[in-house]
Design an enzyme around this catalytic site. Structure first.
Site, PDB file in Angstrom:
ATOM      1  N   GLY A 136      12.378  19.690 -17.762  1.00 62.49           N
ATOM      2  CA  GLY A 136      11.328  19.653 -16.751  1.00 62.49           C
ATOM      3  C   GLY A 136      10.610  18.314 -16.757  1.00 62.49           C
ATOM      4  O   GLY A 136       9.569  18.160 -17.418  1.00 62.49           O
ATOM      5  N   SER A 138      11.018  15.653 -13.561  1.00 64.83           N
ATOM      6  CA  SER A 138      10.692  15.240 -12.194  1.00 64.83           C
ATOM      7  C   SER A 138       9.782  16.243 -11.492  1.00 64.83           C
ATOM      8  O   SER A 138       9.829  17.441 -11.773  1.00 64.83           O
ATOM      9  CB  SER A 138      11.973  15.072 -11.375  1.00 64.83           C
ATOM     10  OG  SER A 138      12.773  14.038 -11.897  1.00 64.83           O
ATOM     11  N   SER A 170      17.975  21.664 -13.581  1.00 62.21           N
ATOM     12  CA  SER A 170      19.308  22.276 -13.564  1.00 62.21           C
ATOM     13  C   SER A 170      19.420  23.397 -14.587  1.00 62.21           C
ATOM     14  O   SER A 170      19.035  23.238 -15.744  1.00 62.21           O
ATOM     15  CB  SER A 170      20.371  21.213 -13.855  1.00 62.21           C
ATOM     16  OG  SER A 170      20.350  20.200 -12.884  1.00 62.21           O
ATOM     17  N   GLU A 255      20.306  10.594 -22.307  1.00 61.54           N
ATOM     18  CA  GLU A 255      20.632  11.143 -20.997  1.00 61.54           C
ATOM     19  C   GLU A 255      21.367  10.147 -20.121  1.00 61.54           C
ATOM     20  O   GLU A 255      22.276  10.506 -19.376  1.00 61.54           O
ATOM     21  CB  GLU A 255      19.347  11.589 -20.284  1.00 61.54           C
ATOM     22  CG  GLU A 255      19.595  12.106 -18.875  1.00 61.54           C
ATOM     23  CD  GLU A 255      18.338  12.589 -18.177  1.00 61.54           C
ATOM     24  OE1 GLU A 255      18.424  12.896 -16.989  1.00 61.54           O
ATOM     25  OE2 GLU A 255      17.278  12.661 -18.829  1.00 61.54           O
TER      26      GLU A 255
END
Length: 390
Positions: A136, A138, A170, A255
């Site tokens: 969590g 954006s 996602s 990431e």
């Protein structure tokens, strides 16, 4: 181990004997698992192909939690070992989305900043392929400017009250928890990056709402996650209150630099090459395939160099941003190139239906390649600052 007499090129190949053995092992596992369970290779599988049973089988076979120390149930290996395994999974288009974020980001985050209790509770479950997490970061009004995030965490007895909204989370509709970046002190306009903290929020907690964001092809893996007066216990704070920005910045190296930033379309590219190899091709087609593969190899070597830096404990934020920028632009370009080259595959080829299906998925997902993980335009600013140009 590499020694000084070996070329710098060899360092970019990740072919040390123990890595080669591991690569052969994961290839054997993937081939056997696909033969038994019948899953099909997919484009963008790391984001959209959720299969909890596959993740559990992968963990059971010893291919998850590779960088987690043995004292926390992991395998005590390095980032290059994990790189080799994830690379082979992506090349195969395996259904890895369920465990992806937990293994890629949550595990190193907990190892770096988590409490001993968090590590002993969660890391063995990640290694086993039984803990699934969403991210969590954006927000609707913030986009890639995480400093503009407005999700708030207010201290209360025994914990925090969380309010706000996150998008592009996602897998949040299927995951066990979500790692939330939230402001834990009021905004200081002179120090926009200060005052953030990270929280591990159970997705079945009271006040958490997950709504789907459906892709134009009907696929659903993105979500909008809303937090309304959600209580988060002190035991679920990751790291120190107020250190969230530093923690997230370090996390983003994992990431942005991984092989998923260059190999999302790899099953489609490899499938095309296999199909073309079964027939005669002209020089133009051969040259275009060669260019596609050469670009992929070059990007892969850049990505390996970041994995080596992380293995050495070095900061690689700038290099990771560069890999993400170049890699995701290649992924978009590859969709266009494969679409053109696919016309040269024999219309009666048995590979045509699967390739066309993967191409349709790749076209639908392609616009997001350069957005997720931070838009490329923003990352170029990060790269410029890292080079002392801004």
């Amino acid at each position: 181990m590499l020694v000084g007499a070996e070329s710098s090129f060899a360092a970019l190949c990740a072919n040390e004997p123990e890595l080669s053995v591991l690569r052969a092992s994961i290839r054997d596992f993937v081939a056997a698992d696909r033969a038994e369970f019948g899953w099909q290779p997919a484009v963008d599988a790391w984001l959209s192909q959720w299969d909890a049973d596959f993740s559990a089988r992968l963990g059971g076979a010893g291919f998850l939690g590779l960088t987690i120390p043995t004292e926390y149930g992991g395998h005590g290996l390095g980032h290059l070992h994990r790189y080799v395994v994830t690379e082979e999974l992506l090349l195969a288009g395996a259904p890895v989305a369920a465990h992806w974020f937990a293994d890629r980001q949550v595990a190193p985050g907990l190892l770096a900043y988590g409490t001993e209790e968090q590590r002993r509770r969660i890391l063995p479950e990640i290694t086993a392929g039984r803990f699934f997490s969403a991210i969590g970061m954006s927000e609707p009004q913030a986009g890639s400017d995480l400093a503009a995030a407005t999700t708030r965490a207010v201290a209360t007895d025994g914990g925090w009250i969380l309010n706000g909204r996150k998008v592009w989370s996602s897998g949040a509709h299927l995951a066990h928890a979500i790692v939330v970046l939230a402001r834990s002190t009021p905004l200081d306009t002179e120090h926009r990056h200060a005052g953030f903290s990270q929280f591990l929020v159970p997705l079945d907690a009271d006040g958490v709402s997950v709504e789907p964001i459906v892709m134009m092809d009907g696929g659903h893996h993105f979500n909008e996650t809303t937090f309304t007066d959600v209580f988060v216990a002190d035991s679920e704070v990751i790291g120190k209150i107020g250190d969230g920005w530093h923690q997230v910045t370090a996390e983003l190296s994992f990431e942005r630099s991984g092989p998923e930033r260059i190999l999302s379309t790899a099953p489609l590219i490899l499938g095309l090459i296999r199909a073309l190899s079964q027939q005669a091709v002209d020089e133009r087609t051969a040259a275009e395939v060669g260019d596609l593969v050469a670009r992929l190899i070059s990007l892969r070597q850049l990505s390996v160099s970041v994995a080596r830096a992380l293995t050495a404990g070095e900061s690689a934020a700038n290099q990771a941003a560069l890999v993400k920028d170049l890699g995701t632009r290649f992924e978009q370009d590859s969709v266009v190139l494969v679409a053109d080259l696919l016309d040269y595959v024999d219309a009666n080829s048995a590979a045509q239906p699967a390739l066309r299906a993967m191409l349709a998925t790749a076209r639908a997902h392609s616009p997001a390649f350069t957005l997720r993980g931070g838009t490329n335009e923003v990352l170029r600013g990060v790269i410029a600052r890292g080079m002392g140009l801004r």
